[in-house]
Design a protein around this motif. Structure first.
Motif, PDB file in Angstrom:
ATOM      1  N   LEU A   1       0.824  -1.206   0.000  1.00 14.90           N
ATOM      2  CA  LEU A   1       0.000   0.000   0.000  1.00 14.90           C
ATOM      3  C   LEU A   1       0.861   1.260   0.000  1.00 14.90           C
ATOM      4  CD1 LEU A   1      -2.851  -1.022   2.479  1.00 14.90           C
ATOM      5  CD2 LEU A   1      -2.924  -0.978  -0.019  1.00 14.90           C
ATOM      6  N   LYS A   2       2.010   1.200   0.638  1.00 16.41           N
ATOM      7  CA  LYS A   2       2.925   2.347   0.615  1.00 16.41           C
ATOM      8  C   LYS A   2       3.417   2.622  -0.810  1.00 16.41           C
ATOM      9  CE  LYS A   2       4.573   1.964   5.383  1.00 16.41           C
ATOM     10  NZ  LYS A   2       5.730   1.636   6.274  1.00 16.41           N
ATOM     11  N   TYR A   3       3.713   1.566  -1.549  1.00 16.29           N
ATOM     12  CA  TYR A   3       4.116   1.744  -2.952  1.00 16.29           C
ATOM     13  C   TYR A   3       2.991   2.398  -3.754  1.00 16.29           C
ATOM     14  CZ  TYR A   3       7.969  -1.536  -2.001  1.00 16.29           C
ATOM     15  OH  TYR A   3       9.087  -2.148  -1.503  1.00 16.29           O
ATOM     16  N   LEU A   4       1.773   1.908  -3.547  1.00 11.19           N
ATOM     17  CA  LEU A   4       0.625   2.438  -4.286  1.00 11.19           C
ATOM     18  C   LEU A   4       0.345   3.884  -3.888  1.00 11.19           C
ATOM     19  CD1 LEU A   4      -1.701  -0.682  -4.152  1.00 11.19           C
ATOM     20  CD2 LEU A   4      -0.715   0.338  -6.218  1.00 11.19           C
ATOM     21  N   GLU A   5       0.486   4.175  -2.613  1.00 11.08           N
ATOM     22  CA  GLU A   5       0.272   5.543  -2.130  1.00 11.08           C
ATOM     23  C   GLU A   5       1.242   6.509  -2.812  1.00 11.08           C
ATOM     24  OE1 GLU A   5      -0.401   7.364   2.242  1.00 11.08           O
ATOM     25  OE2 GLU A   5       1.551   6.420   1.926  1.00 11.08           O
ATOM     26  N   LYS A   6       2.489   6.090  -2.928  1.00 13.65           N
ATOM     27  CA  LYS A   6       3.503   6.928  -3.570  1.00 13.65           C
ATOM     28  C   LYS A   6       3.194   7.116  -5.052  1.00 13.65           C
ATOM     29  CE  LYS A   6       8.516   7.320  -4.232  1.00 13.65           C
ATOM     30  NZ  LYS A   6       9.843   6.681  -3.968  1.00 13.65           N
ATOM     31  N   LEU A   7       2.758   6.055  -5.706  1.00 14.11           N
ATOM     32  CA  LEU A   7       2.440   6.130  -7.131  1.00 14.11           C
ATOM     33  C   LEU A   7       1.225   7.023  -7.382  1.00 14.11           C
ATOM     34  CD1 LEU A   7       3.124   5.085  -9.983  1.00 14.11           C
ATOM     35  CD2 LEU A   7       1.568   3.162  -9.550  1.00 14.11           C
ATOM     36  N   LEU A   8       0.239   6.950  -6.516  1.00 14.55           N
ATOM     37  CA  LEU A   8      -0.971   7.762  -6.676  1.00 14.55           C
ATOM     38  C   LEU A   8      -0.689   9.240  -6.433  1.00 14.55           C
ATOM     39  CD1 LEU A   8      -4.049   7.884  -7.152  1.00 14.55           C
ATOM     40  CD2 LEU A   8      -4.333   7.506  -4.676  1.00 14.55           C
ATOM     41  N   GLY A   9       0.128   9.531  -5.437  1.00 10.52           N
ATOM     42  CA  GLY A   9       0.412  10.926  -5.105  1.00 10.52           C
ATOM     43  C   GLY A   9      -0.847  11.651  -4.674  1.00 10.52           C
ATOM     44  N   ALA A  10      -1.032  12.859  -5.193  1.00  4.56           N
ATOM     45  CA  ALA A  10      -2.195  13.674  -4.828  1.00  4.56           C
ATOM     46  C   ALA A  10      -3.342  13.521  -5.826  1.00  4.56           C
ATOM     47  CB  ALA A  10      -1.783  15.141  -4.726  1.00  4.56           C
ATOM     48  N   LYS A  11      -3.210  12.592  -6.763  1.00  5.91           N
ATOM     49  CA  LYS A  11      -4.223  12.419  -7.808  1.00  5.91           C
ATOM     50  C   LYS A  11      -5.430  11.640  -7.271  1.00  5.91           C
ATOM     51  CE  LYS A  11      -1.585  10.240 -10.782  1.00  5.91           C
ATOM     52  NZ  LYS A  11      -0.372  10.052  -9.976  1.00  5.91           N
TER      53      LYS A  11
ATOM     54  N   SER B   1     -10.703  -3.373  -7.145  1.00  2.77           N
ATOM     55  CA  SER B   1     -11.270  -4.695  -6.865  1.00  2.77           C
ATOM     56  C   SER B   1     -10.507  -5.393  -5.745  1.00  2.77           C
ATOM     57  CB  SER B   1     -11.277  -5.557  -8.132  1.00  2.77           C
ATOM     58  OG  SER B   1      -9.974  -5.989  -8.479  1.00  2.77           O
ATOM     59  N   MET B   2      -9.180  -5.225  -5.737  1.00  2.00           N
ATOM     60  CA  MET B   2      -8.389  -5.820  -4.671  1.00  2.00           C
ATOM     61  C   MET B   2      -8.656  -5.141  -3.333  1.00  2.00           C
ATOM     62  SD  MET B   2      -6.475  -8.060  -3.436  1.00  2.00           S
ATOM     63  CE  MET B   2      -6.177  -8.973  -4.956  1.00  2.00           C
ATOM     64  N   PHE B   3      -8.825  -3.827  -3.346  1.00  2.00           N
ATOM     65  CA  PHE B   3      -9.154  -3.123  -2.108  1.00  2.00           C
ATOM     66  C   PHE B   3     -10.474  -3.635  -1.527  1.00  2.00           C
ATOM     67  CE2 PHE B   3      -6.636   1.093  -2.873  1.00  2.00           C
ATOM     68  CZ  PHE B   3      -5.454   0.384  -2.714  1.00  2.00           C
TER      69      PHE B   3
ATOM     70  N   SER C   1     -10.002  -2.113   8.476  1.00  2.00           N
ATOM     71  CA  SER C   1      -9.157  -0.941   8.746  1.00  2.00           C
ATOM     72  C   SER C   1      -7.950  -0.850   7.829  1.00  2.00           C
ATOM     73  CB  SER C   1      -8.680  -0.980  10.203  1.00  2.00           C
ATOM     74  OG  SER C   1      -7.804  -2.081  10.422  1.00  2.00           O
ATOM     75  N   VAL C   2      -7.875  -1.693   6.813  1.00  2.00           N
ATOM     76  CA  VAL C   2      -6.649  -1.819   6.019  1.00  2.00           C
ATOM     77  C   VAL C   2      -6.220  -0.518   5.345  1.00  2.00           C
ATOM     78  CG1 VAL C   2      -7.786  -2.589   3.884  1.00  2.00           C
ATOM     79  CG2 VAL C   2      -5.438  -3.308   4.369  1.00  2.00           C
ATOM     80  N   LEU C   3      -7.178   0.347   4.990  1.00  2.00           N
ATOM     81  CA  LEU C   3      -6.839   1.596   4.305  1.00  2.00           C
ATOM     82  C   LEU C   3      -6.812   2.806   5.234  1.00  2.00           C
ATOM     83  CD1 LEU C   3      -8.859   1.287   0.956  1.00  2.00           C
ATOM     84  CD2 LEU C   3      -6.464   0.715   1.373  1.00  2.00           C
ATOM     85  N   ASP C   4      -7.052   2.599   6.516  1.00  2.00           N
ATOM     86  CA  ASP C   4      -7.167   3.736   7.436  1.00  2.00           C
ATOM     87  C   ASP C   4      -5.894   4.581   7.493  1.00  2.00           C
ATOM     88  OD1 ASP C   4      -9.717   2.946   7.945  1.00  2.00           O
ATOM     89  OD2 ASP C   4      -9.388   2.322  10.025  1.00  2.00           O
ATOM     90  N   ALA C   5      -4.750   3.962   7.350  1.00  2.00           N
ATOM     91  CA  ALA C   5      -3.488   4.699   7.407  1.00  2.00           C
ATOM     92  C   ALA C   5      -3.095   5.279   6.050  1.00  2.00           C
ATOM     93  CB  ALA C   5      -2.372   3.787   7.930  1.00  2.00           C
ATOM     94  N   PHE C   6      -3.965   5.098   5.053  1.00  2.00           N
ATOM     95  CA  PHE C   6      -3.659   5.547   3.690  1.00  2.00           C
ATOM     96  C   PHE C   6      -4.844   6.345   3.138  1.00  2.00           C
ATOM     97  CE2 PHE C   6      -1.460   1.592   4.609  1.00  2.00           C
ATOM     98  CZ  PHE C   6      -0.148   1.904   4.288  1.00  2.00           C
TER      99      PHE C   6
ATOM    100  N   PHE D   1      -9.331   7.282  -3.188  1.00  2.00           N
ATOM    101  CA  PHE D   1      -9.337   6.654  -4.512  1.00  2.00           C
ATOM    102  C   PHE D   1     -10.394   5.553  -4.586  1.00  2.00           C
ATOM    103  CE2 PHE D   1      -7.937   2.633  -6.442  1.00  2.00           C
ATOM    104  CZ  PHE D   1      -7.986   2.958  -7.790  1.00  2.00           C
ATOM    105  N   TYR D   2     -10.408   4.685  -3.568  1.00  2.00           N
ATOM    106  CA  TYR D   2     -11.364   3.580  -3.590  1.00  2.00           C
ATOM    107  C   TYR D   2     -12.802   4.086  -3.558  1.00  2.00           C
ATOM    108  CZ  TYR D   2     -14.039  -0.522  -2.413  1.00  2.00           C
ATOM    109  OH  TYR D   2     -14.991  -1.510  -2.432  1.00  2.00           O
ATOM    110  N   ALA D   3     -13.071   5.092  -2.727  1.00  2.00           N
ATOM    111  CA  ALA D   3     -14.420   5.648  -2.650  1.00  2.00           C
ATOM    112  C   ALA D   3     -14.851   6.217  -4.000  1.00  2.00           C
ATOM    113  CB  ALA D   3     -14.477   6.727  -1.574  1.00  2.00           C
TER     114      ALA D   3
END
Length: 210
Positions: A135-145, A161-163, A172-177, A183-185
């Motif tokens: 998730l940290k990798y994905l967070e970095k790739l997404l940035g502020a978009k 779909s994976m989320f 709680s898997v996305l709470d820290a991200f 993005f998921y919402a």
């Protein structure tokens, strides 16, 4: 499940069980793109009667007229090509393809834990270590978009779909991200996806926490 739309004479048919596993992403892509698509779980439930009709002795398998497509990620890319969701630019195509491979990597991580013994310990470990790392990798790739590419691609839908599966296993898997949560919402709220990503989804879970 059938997503029926105008201007299509015969729907594509995917044979697979009605669960959130290898047939889940193809259905999400078809729903978002408004393809005429039938998820045939009845034939899957009669397995192995259908096995002789498959290309590799397994499902999911997609039938689109005279074209048969086996292997779940081949089905994903076939549908993405038909729907124009591979990315319009080289950069978007590259992003989408990376996300599809990341989706596959995370799927494999969860599958190994699901089959681990004891399962609960294996699942606890990946949600404490492996999943946050990805998730940290994905967070970095997404940035502020809002989404990963300039327009929605198959890769965006794959990560969503994976989320959905991860949230069912660990709410709680996305709470820290927060950016990934946003993005998921956004993806969950897109037209046509509520029956598959929303609370009304009737598909069963394949992976279990314990």
């Amino acid at each position: 499940i059938r997503f029926a739309h105008e201007n299509e004479k015969m729907p594509m048919k995917m044979v697979y069980w009605g669960i959130k596993a290898r047939g889940y992403l193809p259905a999400i892509i078809a729903a978002y793109a408004k393809l005429d698509f039938e998820w045939d779980s009845d034939t899957a439930n009669a397995w192995p009667a259908y096995k002789e009709q498959t290309l590799f002795g397994q499902i999911p398998q997609l039938e689109d007229g005279s074209v048969k497509v086996a292997q779940s990620m081949a089905i994903v890319r076939y549908l993405s090509r038909k729907a124009g969701l591979q990315g319009e630019t080289d950069a978007d195509f590259a992003t989408s393809e990376m996300l599809l491979e990341e989706f596959n990597d995370v799927f494999t991580i969860v599958a190994k834990a699901h089959y681990g013994s004891p399962r609960k310990e294996a699942m606890d470990k990946i949600f404490a270590e492996d999943i946050p790392a990805q998730l940290k990798y994905l967070e970095k790739l997404l940035g502020a978009k809002t989404i990963f590419a300039s327009k929605i691609t198959a890769g965006d839908l794959a990560i969503a779909s994976m989320f959905n599966v991860l949230l069912a296993l660990e709410p709680s898997v996305l709470d820290a991200f927060p950016t990934l949560k946003k993005f998921y919402a956004h993806i969950e709220g897109l037209d046509g996806l509520a029956p598959l990503l929303g609370a009304e989804c009737k598909l069963g879970m394949y992976f279990e926490r314990q």
